[in-house]
Design an enzyme around this catalytic site. Sequence first.
Site, PDB file in Angstrom:
ATOM      1  N   SER A 118      -3.293  -7.545   2.970  1.00  0.00           N
ATOM      2  CA  SER A 118      -3.743  -7.350   4.346  1.00  0.00           C
ATOM      3  C   SER A 118      -4.275  -8.648   4.933  1.00  0.00           C
ATOM      4  O   SER A 118      -4.013  -8.970   6.099  1.00  0.00           O
ATOM      5  CB  SER A 118      -4.816  -6.266   4.417  1.00  0.00           C
ATOM      6  OG  SER A 118      -4.278  -5.013   4.080  1.00  0.00           O
ATOM      7  N   ARG A 160      -2.578  -6.133  -7.845  1.00  0.00           N
ATOM      8  CA  ARG A 160      -1.560  -7.173  -7.690  1.00  0.00           C
ATOM      9  C   ARG A 160      -1.695  -8.257  -8.743  1.00  0.00           C
ATOM     10  O   ARG A 160      -0.710  -8.934  -9.064  1.00  0.00           O
ATOM     11  CB  ARG A 160      -1.665  -7.828  -6.307  1.00  0.00           C
ATOM     12  CG  ARG A 160      -1.260  -6.935  -5.176  1.00  0.00           C
ATOM     13  CD  ARG A 160      -1.573  -7.569  -3.848  1.00  0.00           C
ATOM     14  NE  ARG A 160      -3.018  -7.701  -3.744  1.00  0.00           N
ATOM     15  CZ  ARG A 160      -3.656  -8.614  -3.039  1.00  0.00           C
ATOM     16  NH1 ARG A 160      -2.979  -9.475  -2.334  1.00  0.00           N
ATOM     17  NH2 ARG A 160      -4.960  -8.662  -3.009  1.00  0.00           N
ATOM     18  N   LYS A 215     -16.308  -7.664   6.290  1.00  0.00           N
ATOM     19  CA  LYS A 215     -15.108  -8.196   6.943  1.00  0.00           C
ATOM     20  C   LYS A 215     -15.146  -7.936   8.441  1.00  0.00           C
ATOM     21  O   LYS A 215     -15.632  -6.900   8.889  1.00  0.00           O
ATOM     22  CB  LYS A 215     -13.855  -7.515   6.374  1.00  0.00           C
ATOM     23  CG  LYS A 215     -13.570  -7.824   4.919  1.00  0.00           C
ATOM     24  CD  LYS A 215     -12.286  -7.127   4.483  1.00  0.00           C
ATOM     25  CE  LYS A 215     -11.978  -7.374   3.020  1.00  0.00           C
ATOM     26  NZ  LYS A 215     -10.763  -6.659   2.604  1.00  0.00           N
ATOM     27  N   HIS A 273       0.844  -1.206   0.000  1.00  0.00           N
ATOM     28  CA  HIS A 273       0.000   0.000   0.000  1.00  0.00           C
ATOM     29  C   HIS A 273       0.875   1.250   0.000  1.00  0.00           C
ATOM     30  O   HIS A 273       0.627   2.194  -0.763  1.00  0.00           O
ATOM     31  CB  HIS A 273      -0.902   0.043   1.237  1.00  0.00           C
ATOM     32  CG  HIS A 273      -1.955  -0.997   1.289  1.00  0.00           C
ATOM     33  ND1 HIS A 273      -2.111  -1.813   2.385  1.00  0.00           N
ATOM     34  CD2 HIS A 273      -2.918  -1.355   0.402  1.00  0.00           C
ATOM     35  CE1 HIS A 273      -3.141  -2.632   2.171  1.00  0.00           C
ATOM     36  NE2 HIS A 273      -3.637  -2.379   0.978  1.00  0.00           N
TER      37      HIS A 273
END
Length: 160
Positions: free
Chosen positions: A128, A90, A41, A17
Site C-alpha cells: 500500500s 511478504r 499514518k 491483499h
Amino acid sequence: MRRAVCSGSFDPVTNGHIDIFERASRMVDELIVCVFHNVRKVPFFPVEERVRLLRESVLHLPNVRVDSFSGLLTEYMQEQGARIIVRGLRSMTDFEYEQHSAQMIRHLAPEVETIFLLTSPEYAYVSSSGIRELAVFHADVHGLVPDCVERAVKQRQQEQ
C-alpha cells in the site's frame, strides 16, 4: 462456524491483499476484512472510502464481509465471535513484526489463533505504501490494485 478476521489499514487495498482474501476465504466459513484507523499514518483515502473500495473489490467472494473499527483487535474479535486472525506475509521483516503482534494478541486473548499466509510471488513487491508513493508521483498503478482502486487513485491524481 469458523470465522476469521483479516485486519489492516488497506490504504489502499492491493491485488496482493485480494489474493490473501481469496485464499483465506477458502479456509473459513466467513472472513471479515476490517479496516482500522492507524494513528501512526496519514491516510491516502479516508476509512469510509477504503471500506467502499474493499467491498467493491471482494464482491466475487460470497463469504467475505467488510467492516471497520478502531480499538483493540482482540475486542473486535470477541464482539464478532471470531477466533482466527489471518495475516499476509511478504518478507521476513513482515514476519518479525507480525510475530510480535501475534504474541501480544495471544497474551490478551489465548483463544485466538493467528495464521500466516505467504504472499504469492507475483505480489511480493506490492505494498500500500508503494501504491501511495506511485500515486503521489502520478505513476501508473495498473495491475497492482483492483480496477476500482485504480480509478479512485486516478481521480485523486487529477485532484492534486
